[in-house]
Structure formats: C-alpha cells, structure tokens
Write a protein that holds these residues in place. Structure first.
Motif, PDB file in Angstrom:
ATOM      1  N   HIS A  80      54.193  54.101 -15.659  1.00 23.39           N
ATOM      2  CA  HIS A  80      55.121  54.150 -14.525  1.00 23.39           C
ATOM      3  C   HIS A  80      55.720  52.763 -14.239  1.00 23.39           C
ATOM      4  O   HIS A  80      56.904  52.651 -13.904  1.00 23.39           O
ATOM      5  CB  HIS A  80      54.409  54.682 -13.284  1.00 23.39           C
ATOM      6  CG  HIS A  80      54.217  56.163 -13.278  1.00 23.39           C
ATOM      7  ND1 HIS A  80      55.256  57.050 -13.458  1.00 23.39           N
ATOM      8  CD2 HIS A  80      53.105  56.934 -13.102  1.00 23.39           C
ATOM      9  CE1 HIS A  80      54.808  58.286 -13.410  1.00 23.39           C
ATOM     10  NE2 HIS A  80      53.506  58.246 -13.197  1.00 23.39           N
ATOM     11  N   LEU A  81      54.914  51.731 -14.364  1.00 19.35           N
ATOM     12  CA  LEU A  81      55.431  50.372 -14.159  1.00 19.35           C
ATOM     13  C   LEU A  81      56.513  50.050 -15.181  1.00 19.35           C
ATOM     14  O   LEU A  81      57.553  49.480 -14.848  1.00 19.35           O
ATOM     15  CB  LEU A  81      54.293  49.353 -14.269  1.00 19.35           C
ATOM     16  CG  LEU A  81      53.293  49.272 -13.112  1.00 19.35           C
ATOM     17  CD1 LEU A  81      52.221  48.232 -13.422  1.00 19.35           C
ATOM     18  CD2 LEU A  81      53.991  48.909 -11.800  1.00 19.35           C
ATOM     19  N   GLU A  82      56.244  50.409 -16.444  1.00 19.05           N
ATOM     20  CA  GLU A  82      57.216  50.143 -17.502  1.00 19.05           C
ATOM     21  C   GLU A  82      58.490  50.966 -17.287  1.00 19.05           C
ATOM     22  O   GLU A  82      59.612  50.455 -17.465  1.00 19.05           O
ATOM     23  CB  GLU A  82      56.594  50.470 -18.855  1.00 19.05           C
ATOM     24  CG  GLU A  82      57.415  50.022 -20.052  1.00 19.05           C
ATOM     25  CD  GLU A  82      57.504  48.515 -20.192  1.00 19.05           C
ATOM     26  OE1 GLU A  82      58.398  48.048 -20.923  1.00 19.05           O
ATOM     27  OE2 GLU A  82      56.693  47.797 -19.558  1.00 19.05           O
ATOM     28  N   SER A  83      58.328  52.231 -16.894  1.00 24.06           N
ATOM     29  CA  SER A  83      59.492  53.085 -16.645  1.00 24.06           C
ATOM     30  C   SER A  83      60.328  52.557 -15.485  1.00 24.06           C
ATOM     31  O   SER A  83      61.564  52.643 -15.503  1.00 24.06           O
ATOM     32  CB  SER A  83      59.035  54.521 -16.336  1.00 24.06           C
ATOM     33  OG  SER A  83      58.408  55.096 -17.454  1.00 24.06           O
ATOM     34  N   GLN A  84      59.652  51.990 -14.485  1.00 16.99           N
ATOM     35  CA  GLN A  84      60.365  51.409 -13.357  1.00 16.99           C
ATOM     36  C   GLN A  84      61.220  50.222 -13.800  1.00 16.99           C
ATOM     37  O   GLN A  84      62.335  50.013 -13.305  1.00 16.99           O
ATOM     38  CB  GLN A  84      59.368  50.979 -12.269  1.00 16.99           C
ATOM     39  CG  GLN A  84      59.987  50.724 -10.905  1.00 16.99           C
ATOM     40  CD  GLN A  84      60.279  52.012 -10.149  1.00 16.99           C
ATOM     41  OE1 GLN A  84      60.736  52.996 -10.725  1.00 16.99           O
ATOM     42  NE2 GLN A  84      60.024  52.006  -8.863  1.00 16.99           N
ATOM     43  N   LYS A  85      60.705  49.453 -14.760  1.00 13.04           N
ATOM     44  CA  LYS A  85      61.487  48.322 -15.289  1.00 13.04           C
ATOM     45  C   LYS A  85      62.745  48.823 -15.987  1.00 13.04           C
ATOM     46  O   LYS A  85      63.839  48.268 -15.802  1.00 13.04           O
ATOM     47  CB  LYS A  85      60.636  47.500 -16.261  1.00 13.04           C
ATOM     48  CG  LYS A  85      59.486  46.754 -15.617  1.00 13.04           C
ATOM     49  CD  LYS A  85      58.682  45.995 -16.669  1.00 13.04           C
ATOM     50  CE  LYS A  85      57.494  45.286 -16.046  1.00 13.04           C
ATOM     51  NZ  LYS A  85      56.679  44.576 -17.080  1.00 13.04           N
ATOM     52  N   TYR A  86      62.589  49.877 -16.795  1.00 17.47           N
ATOM     53  CA  TYR A  86      63.758  50.454 -17.456  1.00 17.47           C
ATOM     54  C   TYR A  86      64.745  50.998 -16.429  1.00 17.47           C
ATOM     55  O   TYR A  86      65.966  50.898 -16.601  1.00 17.47           O
ATOM     56  CB  TYR A  86      63.329  51.576 -18.407  1.00 17.47           C
ATOM     57  CG  TYR A  86      62.856  51.093 -19.754  1.00 17.47           C
ATOM     58  CD1 TYR A  86      63.768  50.827 -20.774  1.00 17.47           C
ATOM     59  CD2 TYR A  86      61.504  50.898 -20.011  1.00 17.47           C
ATOM     60  CE1 TYR A  86      63.340  50.382 -22.018  1.00 17.47           C
ATOM     61  CE2 TYR A  86      61.059  50.460 -21.252  1.00 17.47           C
ATOM     62  CZ  TYR A  86      61.990  50.199 -22.245  1.00 17.47           C
ATOM     63  OH  TYR A  86      61.562  49.750 -23.480  1.00 17.47           O
ATOM     64  N   GLY A  87      64.205  51.584 -15.368  1.00 20.22           N
ATOM     65  CA  GLY A  87      65.075  52.103 -14.313  1.00 20.22           C
ATOM     66  C   GLY A  87      65.868  51.006 -13.624  1.00 20.22           C
ATOM     67  O   GLY A  87      67.062  51.177 -13.335  1.00 20.22           O
ATOM     68  N   ASN A  88      65.231  49.884 -13.365  1.00 21.52           N
ATOM     69  CA  ASN A  88      65.919  48.763 -12.718  1.00 21.52           C
ATOM     70  C   ASN A  88      67.033  48.209 -13.605  1.00 21.52           C
ATOM     71  O   ASN A  88      68.118  47.872 -13.122  1.00 21.52           O
ATOM     72  CB  ASN A  88      64.915  47.659 -12.379  1.00 21.52           C
ATOM     73  CG  ASN A  88      63.959  48.074 -11.268  1.00 21.52           C
ATOM     74  OD1 ASN A  88      64.295  48.896 -10.424  1.00 21.52           O
ATOM     75  ND2 ASN A  88      62.758  47.510 -11.274  1.00 21.52           N
ATOM     76  N   ARG A  89      66.758  48.138 -14.922  1.00 25.13           N
ATOM     77  CA  ARG A  89      67.790  47.645 -15.850  1.00 25.13           C
ATOM     78  C   ARG A  89      68.962  48.621 -15.910  1.00 25.13           C
ATOM     79  O   ARG A  89      70.129  48.210 -15.949  1.00 25.13           O
ATOM     80  CB  ARG A  89      67.186  47.458 -17.248  1.00 25.13           C
ATOM     81  CG  ARG A  89      66.116  46.376 -17.340  1.00 25.13           C
ATOM     82  CD  ARG A  89      65.771  46.073 -18.786  1.00 25.13           C
ATOM     83  NE  ARG A  89      64.562  45.269 -18.880  1.00 25.13           N
ATOM     84  CZ  ARG A  89      63.414  45.713 -19.370  1.00 25.13           C
ATOM     85  NH1 ARG A  89      63.321  46.967 -19.791  1.00 25.13           N
ATOM     86  NH2 ARG A  89      62.361  44.923 -19.454  1.00 25.13           N
ATOM     87  N   PHE A  90      68.628  49.918 -15.926  1.00 29.57           N
ATOM     88  CA  PHE A  90      69.690  50.921 -15.989  1.00 29.57           C
ATOM     89  C   PHE A  90      70.512  50.913 -14.703  1.00 29.57           C
ATOM     90  O   PHE A  90      71.737  51.098 -14.739  1.00 29.57           O
ATOM     91  CB  PHE A  90      69.088  52.313 -16.201  1.00 29.57           C
ATOM     92  CG  PHE A  90      70.108  53.351 -16.572  1.00 29.57           C
ATOM     93  CD1 PHE A  90      70.574  53.460 -17.867  1.00 29.57           C
ATOM     94  CD2 PHE A  90      70.608  54.226 -15.614  1.00 29.57           C
ATOM     95  CE1 PHE A  90      71.512  54.425 -18.213  1.00 29.57           C
ATOM     96  CE2 PHE A  90      71.549  55.178 -15.933  1.00 29.57           C
ATOM     97  CZ  PHE A  90      72.009  55.289 -17.250  1.00 29.57           C
TER      98      PHE A  90
END
Length: 257
Positions: A80-90
């Motif tokens: 979830h932490l990693e997915s949140q990072k991808y979400g912030n970049r997107f």
C-alpha cells in the motif's frame, strides 16, 4: 491390608478395649480420608497437566497463525505504501508533470491495485470451540480474543471486495475509458507464454487530464488507501504485542510442565 486392620479391630473388641478401639477407628478413618485426598490431588494434578499440554499446543497453533498473518500484513502494508507513491506521481502527471509514455499505464496500474486481508485463524477457531479457560492466563486470553474479534474485523471491513472500499473496482472503469491495448508485449513477457500480456497506452492526454470524475475517484482512493495503511500498521503492532505475550506464556508453561 484390609484383613490386617479387621483382625486388629476384632482383637480389641474381644479384649474389651473400647477406648483404644475408638482411637484406632478414628485413626483408620483419618488414614482413609488422607488416602482419598491424596488420590484426588494426584488425579487433579494429572488433569491439570493434561490441560496444560492442550493449552501449550493451542498457543503454539495460534502463534503459527499469527506469525503467518503478520508476514502477510507487513507485505500488504509495504504494498500500500508503494502504491501510494505511484498514486502521488500519477496525480502530479495529471496536474501537468511530464511522464514517459510507457510509464503512464504502469503507474495507473500500480495505484489502482488493491490487497485483501485474510488472517489465519485455525488456532483461534479451535479456541472458540473449546472451554474458554483452556488458556489459563486471563489477560492473554482477552488479548487474543480482541485481536480476532475487533482488530482483524476492522481491517477486513476495509479490505472487502466491494465498490465502496475496493480501490481496483473504483478505478477499473477508467482503464477502458482512457487506455487502448496494443500488439506489443509487456517487457519481461515470455514470447511463448500461454497468456501473454500486451501493453496499454493512453488514448488522449487532454482527456485524462480533464476527467473530473477520475480526479475525484482518485482522491477518494488515496483516502481509502491511507485508511488501509493505518489499519495495517495497527494490526502489525497488535499482532507483535500478542505474539510477545504468547511467547512469554509458552516459556512459562513449558518450564512449569
């Protein structure tokens, strides 16, 4: 032995030694009572020992379940932490930041995936069907029950597969809306794979950046994921605490047994 005591009683009565007979009779009763109490004590000790053996095995099973659940929950937490990072970049991409074309769907794919919580509960189910006091430590018994009946259901509630809290279900419609499939295989795909995976590319940069519905749903999934991250962290801390107490109790029970 019984014949021996009976012979003594008969001899005393024959010799008319009533007072001595009464003392002897009382003594004999006391010996019988003491014998019964000793037998009961031995039986209780054996039963207690059997209960402790069952308790030890039950705690070991619960410990194994929690060890496995902890590994899964830590993996979900990191995911979830990693997915949140991808979400912030997107999100920054939608606001105008540049991104490589091949990375656009990759980021969207990672941010739109979800994880679901499935705790191991074989030991706890056995505990529920047994006598509740099989775990002799009242505090530990309550901690285990609270973990499975309160903490885990809260995590599962936010991990159920439904449109309200399932991130993948909330964002999946935007895949069909803004991406098209190509005939190019995704990198690292084996050419002879029975189930090849093909690249998806963005249809229109302007359309995706001006999609207000995507912006709103994306923001909501950020909030859902933050909630899941916090719940996972709480679950990890609670499991580690209960595992520590189980280990301490097992050491005590094994040494006493």
């Amino acid at each position: 032995m019984i014949k021996f005591f009976r012979k003594i009683r008969q001899q005393m009565l024959t010799e008319n030694k009533v007072s001595k007979y009464l003392v002897y009779a009382i003594g004999e009763i006391v010996l019988v009572v003491i014998g019964i109490l000793i037998a009961l004590q031995i039986n209780n000790w054996n039963e207690s020992r059997k209960s402790r053996v069952v308790e030890i095995e039950l705690l070991k099973t619960i410990k194994t379940d929690l060890d496995r659940t902890l590994i899964d929950l830590k993996d979900d937490y990191e995911y979830h932490l990693e997915s949140q990072k991808y979400g912030n970049r997107f999100k920054r991409f939608l606001l105008g930041e540049k991104m490589l074309e091949d990375s656009i769907f990759l980021h969207f794919s990672y941010l739109s995936q979800d994880r679901h919580f499935f705790p191991n509960s074989v030991g706890y189910e056995s505990f529920k069907t047994s006598e509740m006091n099989i775990i002799s430590n009242d505090t530990l018994r309550l901690e285990i029950a609270e973990l499975y009946e309160l903490t885990f259901p809260r995590i599962k509630e936010w991990d159920e597969s439904n449109p309200r809290w399932d991130i993948s279900m909330a964002l999946h419609p935007y895949v069909n809306k803004h991406f098209i499939i190509t005939d190019q295989l995704v990198e690292n795909q084996i050419s002879y794979s029975r189930y090849p995976e093909y690249k998806l590319i963005l249809k229109s940069l302007d359309e995706i950046r001006n999609d207000n519905g995507l912006q709103i749903d994306l923001q909501e999934t950020f909030q859902i994921r933050r909630r899941k991250i916090n719940l996972n962290l709480t679950g990890i801390e609670r499991i580690e605490s209960v595992l520590s107490d189980i280990n301490n109790e097992l050491e005590k029970l094994i040494s006493d047994n």
